[in-house]
Design a protein around this motif. Structure first.
Motif, PDB file in Angstrom:
ATOM      1  N   ASP A 157       6.804  12.626   1.918  1.00 34.98           N
ATOM      2  CA  ASP A 157       5.444  12.587   2.443  1.00 34.98           C
ATOM      3  C   ASP A 157       4.932  11.170   2.662  1.00 34.98           C
ATOM      4  O   ASP A 157       3.783  10.975   3.017  1.00 34.98           O
ATOM      5  CB  ASP A 157       4.485  13.340   1.520  1.00 34.98           C
ATOM      6  N   TYR A 158       5.751  10.175   2.435  1.00 34.66           N
ATOM      7  CA  TYR A 158       5.372   8.796   2.676  1.00 34.66           C
ATOM      8  C   TYR A 158       5.939   8.360   4.012  1.00 34.66           C
ATOM      9  O   TYR A 158       7.114   8.534   4.297  1.00 34.66           O
ATOM     10  CB  TYR A 158       5.887   7.897   1.554  1.00 34.66           C
ATOM     11  N   PHE A 159       5.086   7.778   4.850  1.00 41.88           N
ATOM     12  CA  PHE A 159       5.473   7.437   6.208  1.00 41.88           C
ATOM     13  C   PHE A 159       6.719   6.557   6.267  1.00 41.88           C
ATOM     14  O   PHE A 159       7.602   6.790   7.081  1.00 41.88           O
ATOM     15  CB  PHE A 159       4.324   6.742   6.951  1.00 41.88           C
ATOM     16  N   ASN A 160       6.794   5.549   5.409  1.00 43.85           N
ATOM     17  CA  ASN A 160       7.931   4.641   5.489  1.00 43.85           C
ATOM     18  C   ASN A 160       9.246   5.356   5.218  1.00 43.85           C
ATOM     19  O   ASN A 160      10.238   5.116   5.907  1.00 43.85           O
ATOM     20  CB  ASN A 160       7.756   3.440   4.554  1.00 43.85           C
ATOM     21  N   TYR A 161       9.269   6.262   4.236  1.00 45.66           N
ATOM     22  CA  TYR A 161      10.497   7.012   3.974  1.00 45.66           C
ATOM     23  C   TYR A 161      10.799   7.957   5.134  1.00 45.66           C
ATOM     24  O   TYR A 161      11.939   8.120   5.544  1.00 45.66           O
ATOM     25  CB  TYR A 161      10.384   7.818   2.679  1.00 45.66           C
ATOM     26  N   TRP A 162       9.772   8.604   5.625  1.00 50.67           N
ATOM     27  CA  TRP A 162       9.954   9.529   6.739  1.00 50.67           C
ATOM     28  C   TRP A 162      10.539   8.803   7.947  1.00 50.67           C
ATOM     29  O   TRP A 162      11.474   9.286   8.579  1.00 50.67           O
ATOM     30  CB  TRP A 162       8.614  10.170   7.113  1.00 50.67           C
ATOM     31  N   LEU A 163       9.991   7.630   8.258  1.00 46.51           N
ATOM     32  CA  LEU A 163      10.463   6.870   9.411  1.00 46.51           C
ATOM     33  C   LEU A 163      11.929   6.486   9.250  1.00 46.51           C
ATOM     34  O   LEU A 163      12.743   6.701  10.148  1.00 46.51           O
ATOM     35  CB  LEU A 163       9.610   5.616   9.603  1.00 46.51           C
ATOM     36  N   THR A 170       3.695  -3.668   6.620  1.00 47.52           N
ATOM     37  CA  THR A 170       2.581  -3.431   7.528  1.00 47.52           C
ATOM     38  C   THR A 170       2.583  -1.954   7.886  1.00 47.52           C
ATOM     39  O   THR A 170       3.561  -1.252   7.694  1.00 47.52           O
ATOM     40  CB  THR A 170       2.676  -4.316   8.793  1.00 47.52           C
ATOM     41  N   ILE A 171       1.486  -1.490   8.401  1.00 50.41           N
ATOM     42  CA  ILE A 171       1.324  -0.084   8.765  1.00 50.41           C
ATOM     43  C   ILE A 171       1.106  -0.019  10.272  1.00 50.41           C
ATOM     44  O   ILE A 171       0.272  -0.743  10.808  1.00 50.41           O
ATOM     45  CB  ILE A 171       0.115   0.521   8.040  1.00 50.41           C
ATOM     46  N   PRO A 172       1.848   0.848  10.969  1.00 44.14           N
ATOM     47  CA  PRO A 172       1.659   0.921  12.419  1.00 44.14           C
ATOM     48  C   PRO A 172       0.321   1.530  12.787  1.00 44.14           C
ATOM     49  O   PRO A 172      -0.223   2.371  12.078  1.00 44.14           O
ATOM     50  CB  PRO A 172       2.804   1.830  12.869  1.00 44.14           C
ATOM     51  N   PRO A 190       0.826  -1.210   0.000  1.00 46.28           N
ATOM     52  CA  PRO A 190       0.000   0.000   0.000  1.00 46.28           C
ATOM     53  C   PRO A 190       0.858   1.256   0.000  1.00 46.28           C
ATOM     54  O   PRO A 190       1.951   1.265   0.550  1.00 46.28           O
ATOM     55  CB  PRO A 190      -0.779  -0.102   1.306  1.00 46.28           C
ATOM     56  N   ASN A 191       0.408   2.285  -0.654  1.00 47.36           N
ATOM     57  CA  ASN A 191       1.080   3.577  -0.588  1.00 47.36           C
ATOM     58  C   ASN A 191       0.417   4.386   0.506  1.00 47.36           C
ATOM     59  O   ASN A 191      -0.761   4.689   0.429  1.00 47.36           O
ATOM     60  CB  ASN A 191       0.969   4.339  -1.914  1.00 47.36           C
ATOM     61  N   ILE A 192       1.169   4.706   1.528  1.00 48.09           N
ATOM     62  CA  ILE A 192       0.651   5.498   2.631  1.00 48.09           C
ATOM     63  C   ILE A 192       1.041   6.945   2.354  1.00 48.09           C
ATOM     64  O   ILE A 192       2.137   7.372   2.635  1.00 48.09           O
ATOM     65  CB  ILE A 192       1.244   5.029   3.982  1.00 48.09           C
ATOM     66  N   LYS A 193       0.152   7.677   1.758  1.00 52.79           N
ATOM     67  CA  LYS A 193       0.424   9.042   1.356  1.00 52.79           C
ATOM     68  C   LYS A 193      -0.094  10.003   2.416  1.00 52.79           C
ATOM     69  O   LYS A 193      -1.253   9.936   2.793  1.00 52.79           O
ATOM     70  CB  LYS A 193      -0.249   9.303   0.018  1.00 52.79           C
ATOM     71  N   LEU A 194       0.782  10.873   2.888  1.00 54.02           N
ATOM     72  CA  LEU A 194       0.374  11.812   3.918  1.00 54.02           C
ATOM     73  C   LEU A 194      -0.111  13.136   3.329  1.00 54.02           C
ATOM     74  O   LEU A 194      -1.113  13.662   3.766  1.00 54.02           O
ATOM     75  CB  LEU A 194       1.525  12.053   4.893  1.00 54.02           C
TER      76      LEU A 194
END
Length: 65
Positions: A17-23, A56-58, A6-10
């Motif tokens: 702006d993607y959570f995984n890259y930000w993390l 997975t998404i937290p 899934p693309n988690i777009k903020l």
């Protein structure tokens, strides 16, 4: 068969702006290893790896930590 990630777009289409890259970027900027961040947040190493690779998404209460 593996599901599409899934693309988690903020906000927008920018990479940060993607959570995984930000993390991942925030973890590296702070100088944390996956193990150190997992201990700090209170989750397993595998959870951090899964969040960074969008396996997975937290839950929101974990993402806010």
């Amino acid at each position: 068969m593996r599901k599409n990630k899934p693309n988690i777009k903020l906000k927008s289409n920018r990479r940060d702006d993607y959570f995984n890259y930000w993390l991942r970027d925030a973890r590296i900027a702070k100088g944390y290893t996956i193990n150190q961040l997992a201990k700090e947040v209170g989750v397993s190493n595998a959870s951090i790896e899964f969040y960074e690779t969008l396996r997975t998404i937290p839950k929101s209460h974990i993402a806010e930590r």
